[in-house]
Design a protein around this motif. Structure first.
Motif, PDB file in Angstrom:
ATOM      1  N   THR A   2       0.825  -1.193   0.000  1.00  0.00           N
ATOM      2  CA  THR A   2       0.000   0.000   0.000  1.00  0.00           C
ATOM      3  C   THR A   2       0.870   1.259   0.000  1.00  0.00           C
ATOM      4  OG1 THR A   2      -1.676  -1.182   1.277  1.00  0.00           O
ATOM      5  CG2 THR A   2      -1.864   1.210   1.180  1.00  0.00           C
ATOM      6  N   GLU A   3       0.536   2.186  -0.872  1.00  0.00           N
ATOM      7  CA  GLU A   3       1.257   3.448  -0.929  1.00  0.00           C
ATOM      8  C   GLU A   3       0.982   4.260   0.332  1.00  0.00           C
ATOM      9  OE1 GLU A   3       3.303   5.390  -3.230  1.00  0.00           O
ATOM     10  OE2 GLU A   3       3.778   3.312  -3.724  1.00  0.00           O
ATOM     11  N   VAL A  32       4.202   8.578   5.701  1.00  0.00           N
ATOM     12  CA  VAL A  32       3.191   8.423   6.740  1.00  0.00           C
ATOM     13  C   VAL A  32       2.038   7.604   6.186  1.00  0.00           C
ATOM     14  CG1 VAL A  32       1.601   9.616   8.293  1.00  0.00           C
ATOM     15  CG2 VAL A  32       3.827  10.648   7.770  1.00  0.00           C
ATOM     16  N   LYS A  33       1.717   6.520   6.872  1.00  0.00           N
ATOM     17  CA  LYS A  33       0.613   5.680   6.441  1.00  0.00           C
ATOM     18  C   LYS A  33      -0.729   6.262   6.880  1.00  0.00           C
ATOM     19  CE  LYS A  33       2.266   2.081   8.557  1.00  0.00           C
ATOM     20  NZ  LYS A  33       2.446   0.697   9.083  1.00  0.00           N
ATOM     21  N   GLU A  34      -1.764   5.919   6.159  1.00  0.00           N
ATOM     22  CA  GLU A  34      -3.109   6.366   6.516  1.00  0.00           C
ATOM     23  C   GLU A  34      -3.464   5.849   7.911  1.00  0.00           C
ATOM     24  OE1 GLU A  34      -7.653   6.461   4.652  1.00  0.00           O
ATOM     25  OE2 GLU A  34      -6.062   5.331   3.658  1.00  0.00           O
ATOM     26  N   GLY A  35      -3.985   6.732   8.747  1.00  0.00           N
ATOM     27  CA  GLY A  35      -4.398   6.353  10.088  1.00  0.00           C
ATOM     28  C   GLY A  35      -3.309   6.433  11.132  1.00  0.00           C
ATOM     29  N   GLU A  36      -2.088   6.814  10.743  1.00  0.00           N
ATOM     30  CA  GLU A  36      -1.003   6.950  11.715  1.00  0.00           C
ATOM     31  C   GLU A  36      -1.147   8.236  12.526  1.00  0.00           C
ATOM     32  OE1 GLU A  36       3.276   5.384  11.396  1.00  0.00           O
ATOM     33  OE2 GLU A  36       2.835   6.126   9.388  1.00  0.00           O
ATOM     34  N   PRO A 152     -10.835  15.754   6.539  1.00  0.00           N
ATOM     35  CA  PRO A 152      -9.537  15.894   5.873  1.00  0.00           C
ATOM     36  C   PRO A 152      -8.770  14.573   5.870  1.00  0.00           C
ATOM     37  CG  PRO A 152      -9.421  16.778   8.087  1.00  0.00           C
ATOM     38  CD  PRO A 152     -10.873  16.477   7.835  1.00  0.00           C
ATOM     39  N   LYS A 153      -7.881  14.430   4.883  1.00  0.00           N
ATOM     40  CA  LYS A 153      -7.037  13.234   4.834  1.00  0.00           C
ATOM     41  C   LYS A 153      -6.021  13.236   5.959  1.00  0.00           C
ATOM     42  CE  LYS A 153      -7.373  12.649  -0.193  1.00  0.00           C
ATOM     43  NZ  LYS A 153      -6.632  12.684  -1.481  1.00  0.00           N
ATOM     44  N   ILE A 179     -10.355  11.028  20.085  1.00  0.00           N
ATOM     45  CA  ILE A 179     -10.785  11.456  18.749  1.00  0.00           C
ATOM     46  C   ILE A 179     -10.082  10.635  17.676  1.00  0.00           C
ATOM     47  CG2 ILE A 179     -10.688  13.373  17.094  1.00  0.00           C
ATOM     48  CD1 ILE A 179     -11.007  15.264  19.510  1.00  0.00           C
ATOM     49  N   TRP A 180      -8.773  10.447  17.835  1.00  0.00           N
ATOM     50  CA  TRP A 180      -8.003   9.688  16.840  1.00  0.00           C
ATOM     51  C   TRP A 180      -8.490   8.245  16.750  1.00  0.00           C
ATOM     52  CZ3 TRP A 180      -4.082   5.825  17.890  1.00  0.00           C
ATOM     53  CH2 TRP A 180      -3.437   5.378  16.736  1.00  0.00           C
ATOM     54  N   GLN A 181      -8.741   7.616  17.875  1.00  0.00           N
ATOM     55  CA  GLN A 181      -9.190   6.226  17.872  1.00  0.00           C
ATOM     56  C   GLN A 181     -10.572   6.079  17.236  1.00  0.00           C
ATOM     57  OE1 GLN A 181      -8.399   5.330  22.206  1.00  0.00           O
ATOM     58  NE2 GLN A 181      -7.366   3.544  21.342  1.00  0.00           N
ATOM     59  N   LYS A 182     -11.447   7.038  17.481  1.00  0.00           N
ATOM     60  CA  LYS A 182     -12.808   6.957  16.954  1.00  0.00           C
ATOM     61  C   LYS A 182     -12.894   7.381  15.496  1.00  0.00           C
ATOM     62  CE  LYS A 182     -15.157   7.668  21.390  1.00  0.00           C
ATOM     63  NZ  LYS A 182     -15.968   8.611  22.215  1.00  0.00           N
ATOM     64  N   ASN A 183     -12.101   8.402  15.114  1.00  0.00           N
ATOM     65  CA  ASN A 183     -12.226   8.997  13.779  1.00  0.00           C
ATOM     66  C   ASN A 183     -11.246   8.428  12.762  1.00  0.00           C
ATOM     67  OD1 ASN A 183     -14.256  10.949  13.160  1.00  0.00           O
ATOM     68  ND2 ASN A 183     -12.652  12.337  12.433  1.00  0.00           N
ATOM     69  N   LYS A 184     -10.155   7.827  13.242  1.00  0.00           N
ATOM     70  CA  LYS A 184      -9.137   7.212  12.376  1.00  0.00           C
ATOM     71  C   LYS A 184      -8.467   8.222  11.436  1.00  0.00           C
ATOM     72  CE  LYS A 184     -10.392   3.283  14.141  1.00  0.00           C
ATOM     73  NZ  LYS A 184      -9.619   2.700  15.260  1.00  0.00           N
ATOM     74  N   THR A 185      -8.503   9.498  11.795  1.00  0.00           N
ATOM     75  CA  THR A 185      -7.864  10.526  10.974  1.00  0.00           C
ATOM     76  C   THR A 185      -6.347  10.480  11.155  1.00  0.00           C
ATOM     77  OG1 THR A 185      -9.794  11.966  11.213  1.00  0.00           O
ATOM     78  CG2 THR A 185      -7.745  13.004  10.481  1.00  0.00           C
ATOM     79  N   THR A 186      -5.608  10.546  10.058  1.00  0.00           N
ATOM     80  CA  THR A 186      -4.157  10.639  10.122  1.00  0.00           C
ATOM     81  C   THR A 186      -3.779  11.962  10.769  1.00  0.00           C
ATOM     82  OG1 THR A 186      -4.036   9.363   8.072  1.00  0.00           O
ATOM     83  CG2 THR A 186      -2.023  10.509   8.771  1.00  0.00           C
TER      84      THR A 186
END
Length: 258
Positions: A2-3, A32-36, A152-153, A179-186
């Protein structure tokens, strides 16, 4: 394979000052991977905020390649949320209208999203409050909710808790992790605080100054929720501190001309 969501290659940034050209960032390489959740730390003048502004598209005068979702970053956009050191709320608007910003709360989808974000940042009951009626931590939660409105990404945070007292800062760290755990935003979070960097991040990017460059990247494999008093946390803290001591040693060598 995965890119990565964010890919930075050969990033160099130079400023012009009264004394000539000053290199702020030197050959930054970062993926940086998505969700990091990435935290960035380093001494004053190492280019932490400059790096964040380049990722946000607020500074496009640089050499190198910076891509988000496979696309070169050409300027600001709704795919990038930015949280400044101060909340920057509109004082004449209520909490819910600050979150909606330029969108109308009469739109049912916007209304629903704003209500969800108010719950996410733990501001239920304060929808009709004005910024002057909020504490510093509450105001920053409004700013975070506003930045998340358009999904946002990546969410970029430039020392958002630096002006808060120790108790409020600890609480806000817990809120942000939730927020990060619930929203999974990088998220990419700049801080001066070593404990904060380890407490929040999946990886800690350590920058050295003059010119700003990546000294090391430390992986944080501690489970959530984290406790700063555990032996494993303190071992990681010592590892990051040792990197800072090495930076100081190199600085002394450079300044002495050895």
């Amino acid at each position: 394979m995965t890119e990565p969501l964010l890919k930075i290659e050969n990033l160099n940034k130079t400023f012009q000052s009264n004394k000539g050209f000053v290199q702020a960032l030197n050959n930054i390489q970062l993926q940086v991977k998505e969700g990091e959740f990435i935290t960035v730390i380093g001494p004053s003048g190492c280019g932490k905020s400059t790096l964040l502004k380049i990722i946000a598209g607020l500074d496009v005068q640089y050499n190198g390649d910076v891509r988000l979702g496979g696309q070169s970053i050409k300027g600001p956009g709704i795919d990038k949320g930015f949280i400044f050191q101060e909340p920057r709320l509109f004082p004449w608007l209520t909490v819910e209208k600050n979150i909606a910003a330029d969108l109308s709360l009469r739109d049912s989808e916007v209304r629903k999203k704003v209500d969800e974000l108010i719950e996410l940042v733990r501001l239920e009951g304060f929808q009709k409050s004005y910024p002057r009626e909020l504490s510093g931590g509450m105001a920053q939660r409004v700013a975070i909710a506003r930045a998340l409105l358009r999904n946002p990404k990546v969410l970029l945070l430039d020392e958002p808790f630096g002006a808060l007292d120790a108790f409020t800062r600890t609480h806000m760290q817990e809120v942000l992790i939730d927020i990060w755990q619930k929203n999974k935003t990088t998220m990419i979070f700049v801080t001066h605080d070593i404990d904060e960097a380890i407490y929040l991040g999946n990886r800690v990017v350590i920058l050295k100054p003059r010119p700003g460059a990546i000294r090391n990247i430390v992986s944080i494999d501690l489970p959530l929720p984290r406790k700063k008093t555990t032996t494993s946390f303190q071992q990681l803290r010592l590892k990051v501190l040792n990197e800072f001591e090495r930076i100081e040693e190199l600085e002394l060598i450079d300044s002495s001309g050895i």
